[in-house]
Motif scaffolding. Structure first.
Motif, PDB file in Angstrom:
ATOM      1  N   ARG A 336       0.813  -1.218   0.000  1.00 26.17           N
ATOM      2  CA  ARG A 336       0.000   0.000   0.000  1.00 26.17           C
ATOM      3  C   ARG A 336       0.846   1.267   0.000  1.00 26.17           C
ATOM      4  O   ARG A 336       0.502   2.253  -0.648  1.00 26.17           O
ATOM      5  N   GLY A 337       1.935   1.237   0.725  1.00 23.95           N
ATOM      6  CA  GLY A 337       2.767   2.428   0.850  1.00 23.95           C
ATOM      7  C   GLY A 337       2.818   2.894   2.278  1.00 23.95           C
ATOM      8  O   GLY A 337       2.399   2.190   3.203  1.00 23.95           O
ATOM      9  N   GLY A 338       3.340   4.086   2.480  1.00 22.60           N
ATOM     10  CA  GLY A 338       3.471   4.566   3.844  1.00 22.60           C
ATOM     11  C   GLY A 338       3.958   5.986   3.922  1.00 22.60           C
ATOM     12  O   GLY A 338       3.978   6.726   2.931  1.00 22.60           O
ATOM     13  N   VAL A 339       4.364   6.357   5.132  1.00 25.40           N
ATOM     14  CA  VAL A 339       4.700   7.746   5.451  1.00 25.40           C
ATOM     15  C   VAL A 339       6.029   7.797   6.185  1.00 25.40           C
ATOM     16  O   VAL A 339       6.281   6.989   7.090  1.00 25.40           O
ATOM     17  N   ARG A 340       6.873   8.729   5.803  1.00 29.78           N
ATOM     18  CA  ARG A 340       8.071   9.078   6.576  1.00 29.78           C
ATOM     19  C   ARG A 340       8.111  10.591   6.695  1.00 29.78           C
ATOM     20  O   ARG A 340       7.850  11.315   5.734  1.00 29.78           O
ATOM     21  N   ILE A 341       8.447  11.069   7.890  1.00 32.74           N
ATOM     22  CA  ILE A 341       8.644  12.497   8.133  1.00 32.74           C
ATOM     23  C   ILE A 341       9.984  12.641   8.834  1.00 32.74           C
ATOM     24  O   ILE A 341      10.233  11.998   9.852  1.00 32.74           O
ATOM     25  N   ASP A 342      10.841  13.480   8.295  1.00 34.89           N
ATOM     26  CA  ASP A 342      12.241  13.526   8.727  1.00 34.89           C
ATOM     27  C   ASP A 342      12.681  14.986   8.822  1.00 34.89           C
ATOM     28  O   ASP A 342      12.566  15.745   7.858  1.00 34.89           O
ATOM     29  N   ASP A 343      13.173  15.360   9.983  1.00 32.10           N
ATOM     30  CA  ASP A 343      13.716  16.711  10.189  1.00 32.10           C
ATOM     31  C   ASP A 343      15.116  16.627  10.766  1.00 32.10           C
ATOM     32  O   ASP A 343      15.464  15.664  11.456  1.00 32.10           O
ATOM     33  N   THR A 344      15.905  17.669  10.502  1.00 30.86           N
ATOM     34  CA  THR A 344      17.181  17.864  11.177  1.00 30.86           C
ATOM     35  C   THR A 344      17.001  18.981  12.193  1.00 30.86           C
ATOM     36  O   THR A 344      16.500  20.055  11.850  1.00 30.86           O
ATOM     37  N   LEU A 345      17.397  18.709  13.440  1.00 24.98           N
ATOM     38  CA  LEU A 345      17.260  19.674  14.520  1.00 24.98           C
ATOM     39  C   LEU A 345      18.561  19.747  15.307  1.00 24.98           C
ATOM     40  O   LEU A 345      19.385  18.835  15.254  1.00 24.98           O
ATOM     41  N   VAL A 346      18.719  20.830  16.053  1.00 22.21           N
ATOM     42  CA  VAL A 346      19.863  20.986  16.951  1.00 22.21           C
ATOM     43  C   VAL A 346      19.331  21.013  18.374  1.00 22.21           C
ATOM     44  O   VAL A 346      18.404  21.766  18.695  1.00 22.21           O
ATOM     45  N   VAL A 347      19.905  20.179  19.232  1.00 20.72           N
ATOM     46  CA  VAL A 347      19.485  20.131  20.635  1.00 20.72           C
ATOM     47  C   VAL A 347      19.886  21.441  21.319  1.00 20.72           C
ATOM     48  O   VAL A 347      21.055  21.848  21.273  1.00 20.72           O
ATOM     49  N   ARG A 348      18.912  22.096  21.903  1.00 21.80           N
ATOM     50  CA  ARG A 348      19.141  23.345  22.646  1.00 21.80           C
ATOM     51  C   ARG A 348      18.407  23.255  23.985  1.00 21.80           C
ATOM     52  O   ARG A 348      17.349  22.615  24.075  1.00 21.80           O
ATOM     53  N   PRO A 349      18.921  23.921  25.023  1.00 20.88           N
ATOM     54  CA  PRO A 349      18.201  23.933  26.299  1.00 20.88           C
ATOM     55  C   PRO A 349      16.908  24.725  26.195  1.00 20.88           C
ATOM     56  O   PRO A 349      16.743  25.578  25.314  1.00 20.88           O
ATOM     57  N   GLU A 350      15.998  24.449  27.106  1.00 22.33           N
ATOM     58  CA  GLU A 350      14.709  25.134  27.111  1.00 22.33           C
ATOM     59  C   GLU A 350      14.880  26.643  27.221  1.00 22.33           C
ATOM     60  O   GLU A 350      14.121  27.416  26.621  1.00 22.33           O
ATOM     61  N   ALA A 351      15.901  27.076  27.962  1.00 22.06           N
ATOM     62  CA  ALA A 351      16.150  28.520  28.123  1.00 22.06           C
ATOM     63  C   ALA A 351      16.485  29.198  26.808  1.00 22.06           C
ATOM     64  O   ALA A 351      16.306  30.410  26.657  1.00 22.06           O
ATOM     65  N   ASP A 352      16.984  28.425  25.837  1.00 24.73           N
ATOM     66  CA  ASP A 352      17.308  28.966  24.522  1.00 24.73           C
ATOM     67  C   ASP A 352      16.231  28.674  23.488  1.00 24.73           C
ATOM     68  O   ASP A 352      16.462  28.820  22.287  1.00 24.73           O
ATOM     69  N   GLY A 353      15.072  28.247  23.960  1.00 24.75           N
ATOM     70  CA  GLY A 353      13.962  28.007  23.050  1.00 24.75           C
ATOM     71  C   GLY A 353      13.720  26.564  22.692  1.00 24.75           C
ATOM     72  O   GLY A 353      12.855  26.249  21.874  1.00 24.75           O
ATOM     73  N   GLY A 354      14.499  25.658  23.288  1.00 22.42           N
ATOM     74  CA  GLY A 354      14.312  24.247  22.980  1.00 22.42           C
ATOM     75  C   GLY A 354      14.950  23.881  21.659  1.00 22.42           C
ATOM     76  O   GLY A 354      15.724  24.648  21.084  1.00 22.42           O
ATOM     77  N   PRO A 355      14.668  22.670  21.129  1.00 23.01           N
ATOM     78  CA  PRO A 355      15.329  22.204  19.905  1.00 23.01           C
ATOM     79  C   PRO A 355      15.121  23.162  18.739  1.00 23.01           C
ATOM     80  O   PRO A 355      14.006  23.646  18.505  1.00 23.01           O
ATOM     81  N   GLU A 356      16.216  23.415  18.024  1.00 24.42           N
ATOM     82  CA  GLU A 356      16.167  24.319  16.873  1.00 24.42           C
ATOM     83  C   GLU A 356      15.891  23.508  15.615  1.00 24.42           C
ATOM     84  O   GLU A 356      16.671  22.635  15.241  1.00 24.42           O
TER      85      GLU A 356
END
Length: 368
Positions: A336-356
């Motif tokens: 049938r097929g399927g779904v993939r969702i893929d992002d690149t993020l940078v780990v940041r602390p919550e004080a800096d807004g969380g993951p970028e």
């Protein structure tokens, strides 16, 4: 950047000295580039007792995407063609009165390791292990800037493709067009072979494009990445072709989107690798998709597209700030097929807004 490369080499030298090695030989290309700014084919880096040397068969190219060697690092070009830079570097270590040499055993072949021992029999060879890879995990802001630009290029290439006519075109043709667009927008090249999967192929991780043509009602999943100044990122999205999505497509897409969001939200300094994987995986497990799930939820990126850390069920360790990772859950339904969702993020602390989030193409389920 010269002081940056020198600082990286000093960190490695401290590890070597603590382990009792007077010198180190770095041969893995990504590691050579990380420590010297450039990695000509076959080049190695010698961290010597008195001087560090970039040993190569020929001088580095002047092309910007190949990198630029650290000005403070002396270049040693082999006098004759066909020589082995690693073997030559071992001889240079002996000339600097080193009695021990740490080497990257995971990169050297058995034959090459024997050649090092035979040309420098006075040296005690030890294993450097993955010391350089460990240094590479946490990125500085210059490295993250390169990843950010690469992500912008990938977003541009993908966005332009979505504005074109897709029905009737083959997976292979679309993949080639995406790779051309990456270069047109300033990438060194693709970060990895671009994956375009349609219909029953969609949702497969690492699918190799075929001559199957895009049809009305298909899921279309795309995974691509750009390399910029040696740094590699990736993005993956899934769309529906030419019509309103079917109920099963909406349900599956919403499920994978929820899993991907859970993984992204779990990214924080101090979070265990396996906990990030678990956050995404349990969403899919609870919906009955435990069978056939990919072995990991994400991985680190940088000078290579698949670096540490690995976000997987049995992975040990915790995230640090300034670590770029992918979050890429997916579900494939055979036939049938399927779904993939893929992002690149940078780990940041919550004080800096969380993951970028570096890859910003919409994750809305679009009908193209």
């Amino acid at each position: 950047m010269s002081e940056v490369y020198a600082a990286r080499r000093n960190k490695l030298r401290e590890r070597c000295n603590a382990a009792g090695s007077a010198a180190a030989l770095v041969s893995r290309p990504a590691n050579v580039r990380y420590l010297s700014g450039v990695a000509p084919e076959g080049a190695v880096l010698l961290l010597g007792r008195h001087e560090d040397l970039l040993v190569c068969a020929s001088p580095p190219d002047d092309r910007p995407f190949e990198g630029r060697p650290d000005d403070s690092l002396r270049l040693h070009v082999l006098p004759t063609a066909g020589g082995d830079a690693a073997v030559a570097a071992a001889g240079l270590a002996v000339a600097q009165d080193a009695d021990s040499l740490a080497v990257e055993e995971h990169h050297l072949t058995v034959a090459r390791h024997r050649a090092l021992g035979s040309v420098a029999s006075r040296l005690r060879l030890s294993d450097l292990g993955c010391a350089v890879e460990q240094l590479r995990v946490v990125k500085d802001e210059e490295e993250i800037s390169c990843l950010r630009i690469g992500a912008e290029i990938a977003d541009q290439a993908l966005g332009e493709l979505l504005e074109s006519i897709l029905v009737g075109r083959t997976e292979r043709h679309l993949a080639l067009e995406l790779e051309r667009r990456l270069v047109d927008h300033g990438a060194d090249g693709p970060a990895f072979p671009t994956s375009v999967a349609t219909g029953p192929h969609s949702g497969r991780r690492g699918h190799r494009p075929t001559d199957r043509r895009v049809e009305e009602g298909d899921f279309l999943s795309v995974c691509l990445g750009a390399t910029y100044r040696g740094y590699r990122c990736e993005i993956g999205r899934t769309f529906v072709i030419g019509t309103s999505p079917a109920d099963w497509q909406i349900e599956l897409y919403d499920l994978v989107f929820a899993a991907q969001r859970a993984g992204r939200e779990a990214l924080a300094p101090g979070a265990a690798f396996r906990d990030v994987d678990r956050a995404a995986r349990q969403v899919l497990d609870s919906a009955g998709h435990s069978d056939g799930l990919q072995p990991l939820t994400g991985h680190g990126v940088g000078l290579e597209i698949d670096e540490d850390p690995q976000l997987a069920p049995a992975a040990m360790g915790k995230l640090d700030a300034c670590v770029p990772v992918t979050v890429e859950p997916g579900v494939h339904l055979p036939g049938r097929g399927g779904v993939r969702i893929d992002d690149t993020l940078v780990v940041r602390p919550e004080a800096d807004g969380g993951p970028e989030l570096l890859t910003i193409t919409t994750k809305e389920l679009l009908a193209l």
